[in-house]
Write an enzyme that holds these catalytic residues in place. Sequence first.
Site, PDB file in Angstrom:
ATOM      1  CE  LYS A   1       6.336 -31.726 -31.966  1.00  0.00           C
ATOM      2  NZ  LYS A   1       4.933 -31.350 -31.731  1.00  0.00           N
TER       3      LYS A   1
ATOM      4  CE  LYS B   1       8.561 -24.767 -37.649  1.00  0.00           C
ATOM      5  NZ  LYS B   1       7.953 -23.567 -38.248  1.00  0.00           N
TER       6      LYS B   1
HETATM    7  O1  D41 Z   1       3.236 -27.587 -37.050  1.00  0.00           O
HETATM    8  C1  D41 Z   1       3.817 -26.823 -36.290  1.00  0.00           C
HETATM    9  N1  D41 Z   1       4.011 -25.567 -36.673  1.00  0.00           N
HETATM   10  C2  D41 Z   1       4.300 -27.268 -34.964  1.00  0.00           C
HETATM   11  C3  D41 Z   1       4.740 -26.320 -34.050  1.00  0.00           C
HETATM   12  C4  D41 Z   1       4.344 -28.627 -34.595  1.00  0.00           C
HETATM   13  N2  D41 Z   1       3.903 -29.596 -35.443  1.00  0.00           N
HETATM   14  N3  D41 Z   1       4.811 -29.005 -33.388  1.00  0.00           N
HETATM   15  C5  D41 Z   1       5.243 -28.079 -32.483  1.00  0.00           C
HETATM   16  N4  D41 Z   1       5.706 -28.492 -31.283  1.00  0.00           N
HETATM   17  C6  D41 Z   1       6.132 -27.619 -30.385  1.00  0.00           C
HETATM   18  C7  D41 Z   1       6.643 -28.108 -29.061  1.00  0.00           C
HETATM   19  C8  D41 Z   1       7.578 -29.248 -29.260  1.00  0.00           C
HETATM   20  C9  D41 Z   1       7.380 -27.033 -28.319  1.00  0.00           C
HETATM   21  C10 D41 Z   1       5.474 -28.559 -28.244  1.00  0.00           C
HETATM   22  C11 D41 Z   1       5.220 -26.684 -32.794  1.00  0.00           C
HETATM   23  C12 D41 Z   1       5.693 -25.813 -31.796  1.00  0.00           C
HETATM   24  N5  D41 Z   1       6.151 -26.297 -30.604  1.00  0.00           N
HETATM   25  C13 D41 Z   1       5.737 -24.359 -31.927  1.00  0.00           C
HETATM   26  N6  D41 Z   1       5.010 -23.617 -32.727  1.00  0.00           N
HETATM   27  C14 D41 Z   1       5.342 -22.343 -32.562  1.00  0.00           C
HETATM   28  C15 D41 Z   1       6.310 -22.252 -31.617  1.00  0.00           C
HETATM   29  C16 D41 Z   1       6.555 -23.533 -31.214  1.00  0.00           C
END
Ligand code: D41
Length: 701
Positions: A292, A117
């Site tokens: 996910k 993340k």
């Molecule tokens: O690396 C991230 N910050 C990250 C953010 C990630 N790897 N995957 C994300 N996937 C999503 C969804 C599942 C809703 C498509 C996200 C975010 N959202 C996200 N980043 C900021 C708000 C949401």
Amino acid sequence: MVVSKEIVERAETLRESIRYHNERYFGQDEPEVSDAEYDALVRELLALETEHPEIVTADSPTQRPGVGTAPTPFSEVRHIQPMMSLDNAFSRDELVAWGQRIGRLVTETITYVGEPKLDGLAISLQYEDGKLVRAATRGNGESGEDVTANVRTITDVPERLTGRSLPAVLEVRGEVFMPLSSFDELNRRQGEAGLRLFANPRNAAAGALRQIDPTVTASRQLSLFCYQPGAKEGGPRLRTHHETLEWLTGLGFPVNPHIEQLADLDAVYGFCTRMEQSRHSLGYEIDGAVVKVDSLAQRDEMGATSRAPRWAVAYKFPPEEKTTVLREIMVSIGRTGRATPFAVLEPVFVGGSTVGLATLHNEDEVARKDVRVGDTVIVRKAGDVIPEVVGPVISKRKKGARRWKFPVSCPCELHQPLVRLDGEANHRCVSADCPVQREQKVIYFASRGAMDIEGLGEERVHQLVAAELVQDAGDLYSVTNEQLVALERMGEISARNLVNGIEQSKQQPLARVLVGLGIRHVGPTAARALAVALGHLDRIAGASDEELEAVDGIGPIIVQSIRAWFTVPTNRALIEKLRSAGVNLTGPAPAQGPTEEQTLVGRTFVLTGGLEAFTRDEAAAAVTARGGKITGSVSKKTSFVIVGENPGSKQVRAEELGVTQLDEEGFQRLLVEGPPAEPEPERAKTAKPKKPAKAKTAKED
Ligand code: D41
């Protein structure tokens, strides 16, 4: 053409005051001038420099990115599909609970994908016939800002897509971030040019994206990883997330190489812990892992809540802990005379900012943690905001390190005794004349939860008290412009603003005046109730115990405290000063009182035990009115546990989980003053307590 000396000098004067106000605004979060006044300075300088380009200096604030930018120079764009947010999990238990919950929504076994993340900014990239046509920030999820020109300068962002069967329209989501190497380089350059340093890579990335001049964005070296297609017309049929990521890679999008397919929840948790272990060796900051569901068909079955998909969860790493050296333990004196020990630390970057000072609460807390001067200690951010010393690293303790002893006298110049009464946790300075207490009272009076006097922060009050212009809050109203201008670091504009701010505060509703008086147990809630019920400060002062107790939410202890306050002659004198200055002493607050500042957004509170000044409902209302949340049980997610009289098992649980506990006084302070401001790194470096309140204690005591 030779530029006149006056113009060169005027430009330099403007540069100096812009730098000064930048420092007030960004460095100290305590602006002295309105945005409009600040903008006027910048505009004048820009006009001079545009007309006479030869006078532009390399260190002119106009050459500094971000200066003079209108609040939002970028146009708003609606996302084709809303950009959802992510639900959080803070422990293995919560992660497993999530897996079980979604397991019940589908029949087939679930497999997962784990992603680091990134701690950056979510972005949406839109392609038409393989060409980048628009880039927008996430904004509120529904619409964001058009930052196309800036995003085009990021080398990771493909301008054209590669491969066959390109969709006619394709939106791709990802995270823009600043690698640590770029961040260090940027701060090195900022430092060399004598400019403000960025607190963390995320802020730096956000700043870089919002530049008016794309060449500045380009020089900041941002990166991108993509993780999700949004709107899509045409292209291949995809069945899983990992297939999708491979497809995106083929089109030319950067996809994080640490992403893994995971067979079950054990593998998911394993991934999360591996990520946590490697978080400092990735070259960029991550604050968790995103897990996910791999199957897109299962995702459809699970659907989404109003804000987040059910098929994804963000596992947040526990608060980061760092070790550093405890240089000193000092004592600060609060407005009620309470003496609070605090740690002066070798500054350390932890939880997104540099920490140089941390509270140690009281004598028992220091004894329980047994931290000693010179110890290597573990530091973290409690509730994500308040720096905290967790404890010493005993193995690193130097021989001869001695237990800390509470100083016997107040650090102020009067050195009156500090006493700890039986049954109390805190030491207090009992002197009514203690100048530090007086100063703290004035600071509290002016603070945003009380009279909210703009431009009157701790530093300013200290100056006013030191210059003997002010002894108590009532004296503020007789301070003149001339007196202010004579103070150091006080310009004409600042002085005028401060006088205006003080003048305007005369109109504040009675409830705010009551809070500002700092009567023990009379916080915002009790103050409002008193103002509504009794309508005038004199009626509150003159009310019988019965009348006071008849007010909703006012019990015998608050009554006693109000009584005691009004019998003190200096307090009565203060009221007379306020009255003759024309401060509003009548209530009630307008029925639709001022809405509270949202100072507690994202913080979760749990209440245990009884409070003096609040019923449970009132305490909950005070938290929610400021954007915070109240929950019933303590978990790692909990930011603060408010501990009243006779606390229950929740306090034990807080202890176990290491959740920060606040007593009623601490809670009131958080409500009135909000969470403490984060010091900027360059300020914290000095870690020199600036107030005499935090004067050094005699170690030999
Ligand atoms: O690396 C991230 N910050 C990250 C953010 C990630 N790897 N995957 C994300 N996937 C999503 C969804 C599942 C809703 C498509 C996200 C975010 N959202 C996200 N980043 C900021 C708000 C949401």
